[in-house]
Design an enzyme around this catalytic site. Structure first.
Site, PDB file in Angstrom:
ATOM      1  N   ILE A 251      -3.972  -4.771  75.315  1.00  0.00           N
ATOM      2  CA  ILE A 251      -4.462  -5.858  74.466  1.00  0.00           C
ATOM      3  C   ILE A 251      -5.985  -5.705  74.479  1.00  0.00           C
ATOM      4  CG2 ILE A 251      -4.601  -8.348  74.108  1.00  0.00           C
ATOM      5  CD1 ILE A 251      -2.015  -8.625  75.694  1.00  0.00           C
ATOM      6  N   PRO A 252      -6.569  -5.165  73.411  1.00  0.00           N
ATOM      7  CA  PRO A 252      -7.924  -4.599  73.493  1.00  0.00           C
ATOM      8  C   PRO A 252      -9.048  -5.626  73.419  1.00  0.00           C
ATOM      9  CG  PRO A 252      -7.046  -4.298  71.293  1.00  0.00           C
ATOM     10  CD  PRO A 252      -5.941  -4.924  72.099  1.00  0.00           C
ATOM     11  N   CYS A 253      -9.185  -6.440  74.466  1.00  0.00           N
ATOM     12  CA  CYS A 253     -10.256  -7.425  74.495  1.00  0.00           C
ATOM     13  C   CYS A 253     -11.630  -6.772  74.536  1.00  0.00           C
ATOM     14  CB  CYS A 253     -10.068  -8.387  75.668  1.00  0.00           C
ATOM     15  SG  CYS A 253      -9.904  -7.580  77.270  1.00  0.00           S
ATOM     16  N   HIS A 254     -11.686  -5.484  74.912  1.00  0.00           N
ATOM     17  CA  HIS A 254     -12.977  -4.792  74.941  1.00  0.00           C
ATOM     18  C   HIS A 254     -13.543  -4.590  73.540  1.00  0.00           C
ATOM     19  CE1 HIS A 254      -9.817  -1.711  74.660  1.00  0.00           C
ATOM     20  NE2 HIS A 254     -10.674  -0.997  73.964  1.00  0.00           N
TER      21      HIS A 254
END
Length: 286
Positions: A251-254
């Site tokens: 889950i690409p919160c970056h």
């Protein structure tokens, strides 16, 4: 403590080399040449070049551009995406680096309120392209993934365990290994999908769903996420939910940045966030 390697490459070593390189690049007044950077790392230029090319697919000279502090601003200018446009263009599907989790589901609000009671969560440590990773999962999919490179192993374990205080935790890396191999794109992965099981409050899950639409190599802003979930004034709450994402990388919160081009925060340490963004940029353009 045992840990499982996800590929033949010594990925943890490669990440540690990259992490040292970030410090050197930040401390330099000008861009470092290959010879200078390799020398600072105590390696020959040829060896240093091989490590980076194997790890990310581009030369150290090119990769250095992605590690600079200004890279986030460049991404916002060149690779910003609205979530609506990403969805319409299908970028959240085949255009992603890790289009692995076509199957995912979320825990119901009632189940979440129980703090994991009655839930068995399996866990294990794995070498990853971004250092040592702690992965947790239920029978339905991966529910937690954290990095220990900056924050340490004890902190990472405590952080994930306290999210579901009433769950039963069982160490079983071999149960998780097929999903982890797929999640990090290992060449010997039997499964090409890593199912996700999202355990969070309803608002958090809305934010995490939005994050799943951001294509690899692209970024968006906290305010854009707030708009996409119908809460344009909830930018601060969105930032909190992004920070509470329990499944980093997948889950690409970056990929969520400030409008100013600042990186914003990152739960597992800003050097890791920079590494993730640089890795994806390099892979997209390689």
């Amino acid at each position: 403590m045992e840990q499982t390697h996800i590929s033949d490459a010594d990925t943890g070593y490669h990440f540690n080399v990259m992490r040292r390189a970030i410090d050197l690049i930040d401390g330099a007044d000008d861009r470092l040449s290959l010879d200078a950077l390799a020398g600072e790392m105590g390696m020959s230029p040829a060896h240093f070049q091989r490590i980076f090319s194997r790890w990310v697919g581009v030369s150290p000279k090119r990769y250095q551009q992605y590690l600079t502090l200004g890279h986030a601003k460049a991404l916002l200018a060149e690779r910003f995406t609205t979530l609506e446009a990403a969805h319409e263009a299908g970028l959240s599907g085949s255009g992603r680096l890790h289009d692995l989790f076509l199957r995912w589901e979320a825990m119901s609000p009632g189940e979440f309120a129980k703090g994991g009671a009655g839930l068995t969560i399996y866990w294990g440590w794995f070498d990853s392209p971004f250092g040592l990773a702690l992965v947790m999962g239920t029978d339905k999919g991966i529910c937690g993934l954290g990095f220990a490179a900056e924050m340490g192993e004890d902190w990472a374990m405590h952080d994930l365990v306290r999210r579901w205080p009433h769950a039963d935790f069982v160490e079983d890396p071999m149960r998780l290994r097929p999903w982890v191999l797929g999640a990090f794109g290992a060449e010997d992965a039997e499964l090409k999908q890593a199912p996700l099981y999202l355990i969070g409050a309803p608002f958090q899950i809305k934010v995490w769903e939005a994050l799943l639409q951001i294509p690899s190599g692209h970024v968006t802003t906290y305010s854009e996420i707030a708009d996409s979930i119908g809460n344009p004034r909830a930018v601060r709450a969105v930032g909190t939910a992004v920070g509470r994402n329990p499944v980093s990388w997948l889950i690409p919160c970056h990929r969520a940045l400030r409008k100013s081009g600042g990186l914003g925060g990152y739960h597992w340490g800003l050097p890791v966030k920079r590494a993730l963004l640089a890795y994806e940029s390099a892979r997209v353009e390689a």
